[in-house]
Every structure is written in structure tokens, then in C-alpha cells.
Design a protein around this motif. Structure first.
Motif, short mmCIF file in Angstrom:
data_model
loop_
_atom_site.label_atom_id
_atom_site.label_comp_id
_atom_site.label_asym_id
_atom_site.label_seq_id
_atom_site.Cartn_x
_atom_site.Cartn_y
_atom_site.Cartn_z
N TYR A 54 -6.45 -3.92 7.29
CA TYR A 54 -7.17 -4.63 6.23
C TYR A 54 -6.23 -4.90 5.07
CZ TYR A 54 -7.97 0.33 4.87
OH TYR A 54 -7.83 1.66 4.58
N GLN A 109 -6.38 -4.48 -5.12
CA GLN A 109 -6.40 -3.16 -5.75
C GLN A 109 -6.26 -3.35 -7.26
OE1 GLN A 109 -3.40 -0.96 -3.28
NE2 GLN A 109 -5.26 -0.01 -2.51
N LEU A 132 -2.83 -3.50 3.84
CA LEU A 132 -3.10 -2.08 3.52
C LEU A 132 -3.34 -1.37 4.85
CD1 LEU A 132 -5.44 -2.53 0.44
CD2 LEU A 132 -3.26 -1.31 0.43
N GLY A 133 -4.57 -1.39 5.30
CA GLY A 133 -4.89 -0.76 6.60
C GLY A 133 -5.01 0.74 6.50
N ASP A 134 -5.46 1.35 7.61
CA ASP A 134 -5.61 2.81 7.67
C ASP A 134 -4.23 3.46 7.68
OD1 ASP A 134 -8.39 2.72 7.86
OD2 ASP A 134 -8.37 2.67 10.06
N GLY A 135 -3.79 3.91 6.53
CA GLY A 135 -2.47 4.56 6.47
C GLY A 135 -2.50 6.00 6.94
N ARG A 136 -3.70 6.60 6.84
CA ARG A 136 -3.82 8.01 7.22
C ARG A 136 -5.15 8.26 7.93
NH1 ARG A 136 -5.64 11.25 1.78
NH2 ARG A 136 -6.77 9.56 0.80
N ARG A 171 2.86 2.85 4.92
CA ARG A 171 3.79 2.51 3.82
C ARG A 171 4.49 3.80 3.38
NH1 ARG A 171 -0.05 -0.09 -0.24
NH2 ARG A 171 -1.47 1.42 0.68
N GLY A 203 3.16 6.53 2.25
CA GLY A 203 2.29 7.71 2.27
C GLY A 203 2.63 8.69 3.38
N ASP A 204 2.18 9.92 3.21
CA ASP A 204 2.49 10.96 4.19
C ASP A 204 1.43 11.07 5.29
OD1 ASP A 204 0.37 12.08 2.87
OD2 ASP A 204 1.47 13.82 2.10
N GLY A 205 0.37 10.29 5.18
CA GLY A 205 -0.65 10.29 6.23
C GLY A 205 -1.60 11.48 6.15
N LYS A 206 -1.42 12.31 5.14
CA LYS A 206 -2.20 13.56 5.11
C LYS A 206 -3.26 13.55 4.02
CE LYS A 206 1.79 16.16 6.76
NZ LYS A 206 2.68 17.30 6.49
N ARG A 220 1.59 17.62 -2.83
CA ARG A 220 1.08 16.81 -3.95
C ARG A 220 1.79 17.35 -5.19
NH1 ARG A 220 0.20 14.04 -0.20
NH2 ARG A 220 -1.80 13.20 0.54
N ASP A 234 -10.88 -3.34 -0.54
CA ASP A 234 -10.72 -2.59 0.71
C ASP A 234 -11.67 -1.40 0.78
OD1 ASP A 234 -8.72 -2.01 -1.43
OD2 ASP A 234 -8.37 -0.22 -0.24
N ASN A 235 -12.32 -1.07 -0.32
CA ASN A 235 -13.28 0.03 -0.32
C ASN A 235 -14.72 -0.47 -0.40
OD1 ASN A 235 -11.22 1.92 -0.16
ND2 ASN A 235 -11.07 2.17 -2.38
N ASP A 255 -15.46 5.64 1.03
CA ASP A 255 -14.22 6.07 0.36
C ASP A 255 -14.47 6.79 -0.96
OD1 ASP A 255 -12.37 5.71 2.24
OD2 ASP A 255 -11.46 3.91 1.41
P1 AMP Z 1 -7.67 4.62 -0.84
O1 AMP Z 1 -7.29 4.64 -2.27
O2 AMP Z 1 -7.93 5.99 -0.25
O3 AMP Z 1 -8.79 3.69 -0.55
O4 AMP Z 1 -6.40 4.09 -0.04
C1 AMP Z 1 -5.76 2.88 -0.30
C2 AMP Z 1 -4.72 2.62 0.76
O5 AMP Z 1 -3.70 3.62 0.73
C3 AMP Z 1 -5.25 2.61 2.17
O6 AMP Z 1 -4.51 1.65 2.89
C4 AMP Z 1 -4.94 4.01 2.65
O7 AMP Z 1 -4.84 4.09 4.04
C5 AMP Z 1 -3.60 4.28 1.99
N1 AMP Z 1 -3.34 5.70 1.76
C6 AMP Z 1 -3.92 6.53 0.84
N2 AMP Z 1 -3.40 7.76 0.91
C7 AMP Z 1 -2.47 7.75 1.91
C8 AMP Z 1 -1.59 8.73 2.47
N3 AMP Z 1 -1.54 9.98 2.01
N4 AMP Z 1 -0.79 8.34 3.48
C9 AMP Z 1 -0.81 7.09 3.96
N5 AMP Z 1 -1.61 6.12 3.46
C10 AMP Z 1 -2.42 6.44 2.45
#
Ligand code: AMP
Ligand code: MG
Length: 498
Positions: A79, A83, A91-95, A124, A126-129, A167, A254-255, A264
């Protein structure tokens, strides 16, 4: 029956089947030492799986992403999104991962989704966690919203991974298993428009219509009818947030779901003292997503959805624009209708004819001027209907102003009694108690519960869940859960990117 048999989700993965180009197949990162922290037994039953089987090691392995259940087809969804007003095309599902769709015991199609399950091609930097605290927080606030009758994604479980997340400090990691009507967002349409164009947008729109608004197919212009349905669902949703003082905090496109569910839970929080400018998110410097701005922002986001649909709505751009604009401009009236309907119910004037908006506006102005707790005040009004105005009056530093308002209010209630069936004060008070919660997720109590959970004590978290599960039923012994944060709690800040 074996554990494996009791863990059979009835998967039917229409998103993966029909929307190639809008996801990447992916697997969750392995969790070294999974430990179940919270399980939503009621929701497990709704999904047709056995809660005890989910508690067993094989079940926990599914919930944390270590095992892929039969029939699942895990993907990271693509997606885009605006922002804080700036467009990010990818953006998409990063984690997170969509495991698949489950047909629940009522035949409803529900997404089963993991959040915090490791980096994906959309990660991108992010750590995915995800840390335990924010995932437990999403669980509790989602359940509170559900119990309040507000459309929302829900949590099936939170499993600690045994891994650590960097963090500000090192924190224990977790995976949240989330259930939603779907994860199709305004940002999904923006991604389709930006990366492909009308062909993919059309496929996505047809998918979303079939899944969420099947009646739109019958309309003269199904895409316009679809837009109108989403506009209406979001007008209703945001009004419901406003009725309980909920601030989403990060209403990026995206939310925002197409289904009309809240999704979210990041920096969201409930307001104590009524003030339309209330913002909790530490990064929302301009107050873009402040309580009072939420309806306007929803309309702005819906305009971004409408833009992607223009080529589908009409071949002639000016005609498409005029038609879409007409639908978008219906948002304020729809919102006002939902807002007024809910607010009338909150003050016991559900049966009243005509406009009570001046009365409601004047009460809100009093709450604002005297910094009165929003939730406590509306709940206390039913006592006034039962003959005891003291609980409401006591909330005001200058009660004479409240008394003057209450005189006008009583006059309205009396004229309602003359013109309709609603003359029994007890019945009116009871109806008010069904829409004005006693218990909401109070920020200080949520923080206390999460702090205890971080030391391994889940007792306070479980008690809080129990309180929030019946928000309208006052129960002895739960008085501490009714009060706003003490002044010592200070000004509350929430964080994105958790
Ligand atoms: P959010 O603010 O949670 O709606 O996330 C916004 C974007 O950042 C989405 O594309 C999420 O998948 C990505 N994102 C948020 N936190 C992480 C993370 N720790 N690792 C990877 N992607 C992230
Ligand atoms: Mg998001």
C-alpha cells in the motif's frame, strides 16, 4: 481430536487469488522462544478454532509465525499512503503479514494477520519488530472499542517472541495476531493507482465491492456507489470515535480502512478533560490529528480515495470529478447526522424531534471551559435524570453554569416526554447508561498495566481487559477505573513507530 485438527482455520484466500500486484509472498521471521501472553478465547471461538489448541505449543507456533497453518498463504500487503499529508508511494506491511482469510462460524470473511513478525520487502529502514507493550496496548484498546460497539480490528493473541527489540532501550519483542474485516485501505487504492493505474484500481475496487459493499454492484454507477458507501462508513465510524473521546492519533491514508473498521492502534488514546485540540501523539506537532480535526481529516483522506476512482467513475474527467465531488461533499452532512444522533442519545434525547444541537454544543463548551472529564460527565447525567444531579454537578468547578444548562436540558426532556413514549425517567436513564460508558481505557491505568506486564506480571493487564469488556455496566470495586488520571500523571504522550 488432535491438536492439529482443532487448529484448522477455514482459510479461503481471496486477496491472494484475485489481487496479484498488491502483495509479496513472505514468511514470518522465526521467534526463538515464544510465550503466549494473551489469548482472546471469545474471538477464537468465533473463528471456529479451539482456544485450548491455540494455547498448546503448536497453536502458539501458529500465532507467532513459527508455523504456517494449513491453508494459509502469507503475504506482505502493498500500500501507499499520505503520512501527515505527504505522499509516500510505497509503504506496505513492513513488519506484518496477512496469513489469509478465515470464514468464521457465521460465514463472515475475516483477515488473519500477524504484526511484528519480522522484516518484509516493504520494511525500508525498519527492523520488522514490535515490542510487547504496544502490542498488548493494541489488544486492550481494540477490545475496549469492540465492547463499546465501535467497528474495529481485534486481537486474537499476543505472543512474546523471546527476541529483543532495540528502541530507546532494549525491549522484549512480540507478535500480535490481528483479525479484521479486511486490511484493504485507502492507501491500497493509492498504491494501485500510483504503480499500475486504472486496470489494477478497477480490480481492487471490484474486489472491495464484492467483499464489503456488494449492493453497490446493483447501482447505476457501482464505483460511485462504492465511494459513497465508504464515505458513509467512515462518517459513521469517526462519529462513534468522537462520541467516546477517542483520538486515533495517526489518521494517515494507509491507516484508514475501506471496511469502516478502526485499524492500527499506535499513538491513539482517549481524552479525559474535553478539549477539541487534544493531541497525544509525540510527533503530531501541528495537531493535524487532534480530536476535533478527525472528521475533517477523514474527509480529506476520502478525497484521496476518490481521486484514484475517477477514471472508473466516468470516462469524461470533468463528469467524473463533479460526481465524486458531490459524494465527498455529502460527508459533513452524513457526519453531522451520525454525530447528532449519538449525542442526542448521550443526553437522553434520542426521541426528540428537531435540533438539540445548541443544547449539546453548549454542554461541550462548558466541559471545555471548565476542563471537565468527558466520560464522567456524560455518565453522571443519567443520575440527574434519576433525580440526583450531584454527581454531574460535582464535576464542575463552577456548578452554577451547569445548573443553568441543566434547567434547559430538563425542559427539553419534559417536552420530549409530552411528544413521545419516552416519559419514564428510569427508562431514559437506562438508555443513557447503554451509550455512556463508565469504563474506558484510561491512559494512566493502561500505562500501569503495561509496566506490570513488562516485569512479567500480567495480572493488572488481565484485570483491565475484564473491566473494559463491559464498559457500560457499573460494578462494585471498580471505582478506581472510573477516574481520570491524577494531576501527578502529567501530560500524556504517545509514540508512533512502536
Ligand atoms: P504505522 O505507523 O504503524 O501505520 O506504520 C507506517 C509504515 O511503517 C507501514 O508501512 C509499516 O509497515 C511501517 N513500519 C512501522 N514500524 C515498522 C518496523 N518496526 N519495521 C518495519 N516497518 C515498520
Ligand atoms: Mg499502519
Amino acid at each position: 481430536m488432535s491438536v492439529a485438527a482443532r487448529l484448522m482455520f477455514a482459510f479461503d484466500n481471496s486477496y491472494v487469488r484475485e489481487l496479484g500486484g498488491l502483495y509479496e509472498p513472505w514468511q514470518a521471521a522465526p521467534a526463538p522462544a515464544p510465550r503466549l501472553l494473551a489469548l482472546n478465547e471469545e474471538l477464537a471461538t468465533e473463528l471456529g478454532v479451539d482456544a485450548d489448541a491455540l494455547r498448546a505449543p503448536d497453536g502458539v507456533a501458529v500465532l507467532v509465525g513459527n508455523a504456517t497453518p494449513d491453508g494459509a498463504s502469507p503475504v506482505a500487503q502493498a500500500y501507499a499512503g499520505h503520512q501527515f499529508g505527504g505522499f509516500v508511494p510505497r509503504l506496505g506491511d513492513g513488519r506484518a503479514l496477512l496469513l489469509g482469510e478465515v470464514l468464521d462460524v457465521d460465514g463472515r470473511r475475516r483477515d488473519l494477520h500477524l504484526k511484528g513478525s519480522g522484516r518484509t520487502p516493504f520494511a525500508r529502514g525498519g527492523d520488522g519488530k514490535a515490542p510487547v507493550g504496544p502490542m498488548l496496548r493494541e489488544y486492550a484498546i481494540g477490545e475496549a472499542m469492540h465492547a463499546l460497539g465501535i467497528p474495529t480490528s481485534r486481537a486474537l493473541a499476543v505472543v512474546a517472541t523471546g527476541d529483543h527489540v532495540a528502541r530507546d532501550t532494549m525491549l522484549p519483542g512480540a507478535v500480535l495476531t490481528r483479525v479484521a474485516a479486511s486490511h484493504v485501505r485507502v492507501g491500497t487504492f493509492q498504491y494501485a493507482a500510483a504503480h499500475d493505474g486504472p486496470t489494477l484500481v478497477r480490480r481492487l475496487a471490484e474486489y472491495a465491492i464484492a467483499r464489503h459493499y456488494p449492493h453497490a454492484v446493483e447501482a447505476e454507477n457501482p464505483y460511485l456507489a462504492f465511494l459513497e458507501s465508504v464515505v458513509d462508513a467512515q462518517a459513521s465510524l469517526v462519529a462513534r470515535w468522537m462520541h467516546v473521546g477517542f483520538i486515533h492519533g495517526v489518521m494517515n491514508t494507509d491507516n484508514m480502512t475501506i471496511s469502516g473498521e478502526t485499524i492500527d492502534y499506535g499513538p491513539c488514546a482517549f481524552m479525559d478533560a474535553f478539549d477539541p485540540a487534544t493531541v497525544f501523539s509525540s510527533i503530531d506537532h501541528g495537531g493535524r490529528y487532534a480530536y476535533g480535526n478527525q472528521p475533517r481529516i477523514a474527509q480529506w483522506n476520502l478525497a484521496r480515495l476518490a481521486e484514484t476512482l475517477l477514471p472508473l467513475i466516468h470516462g469524461e474527467p470533468d463528469t467524473a470529478l463533479a460526481a465524486a465531488t458531490h459524494v465527498l461533499q455529502s460527508f459533513p452532512d452524513r457526519y453531522d447526522e451520525y454525530w447528532n444522533h449519538g449525542m442526542r442519545a448521550k443526553v437522553g434525547l434520542a426521541d426528540a424531534q428537531g435540533s438539540d444541537s445548541a443544547l449539546i454544543d453548549d454542554l461541550l463548551a462548558l466541559l471545555h471551559a471548565q476542563r471537565v472529564d468527558f466520560t464522567s460527565c456524560f455518565r453522571a447525567l443519567s443520575s440527574a435524570v434519576r433525580g440526583d444531579a450531584a454527581p454531574a454537578r460535582l464535576l464542575f468547578a463552577e456548578p452554577l453554569a451547569f445548573d443553568a444548562w441543566a434547567d434547559r436540558w430538563r425542559a427539553q426532556l419534559s417536552s420530549q416526554a409530552l411528544s413521545s413514549q419516552a416519559s419514564d425517567p428510569r427508562a431514559i436513564a437506562e438508555a443513557m447508561d447503554r451509550v455512556n460508558p463508565v469504563y474506558i481505557p484510561r491512559n494512566h491505568q493502561m500505562e500501569e498495566a503495561l509496566a506490570a506486564a513488562s516485569t512479567g506480571d500480567l495480572g493488572p493487564f488481565e484485570r483491565l481487559l475484564d473491566v473494559l469488556a463491559q464498559p457500560f455496566d457499573e460494578r462494585p470495586g471498580l471505582e478506581p477505573y472510573t477516574a481520570p488520571a491524577p494531576p501527578s500523571f502529567g501530560s500524556y504522550r504517545t509514540f508512533c513507530g512502536t
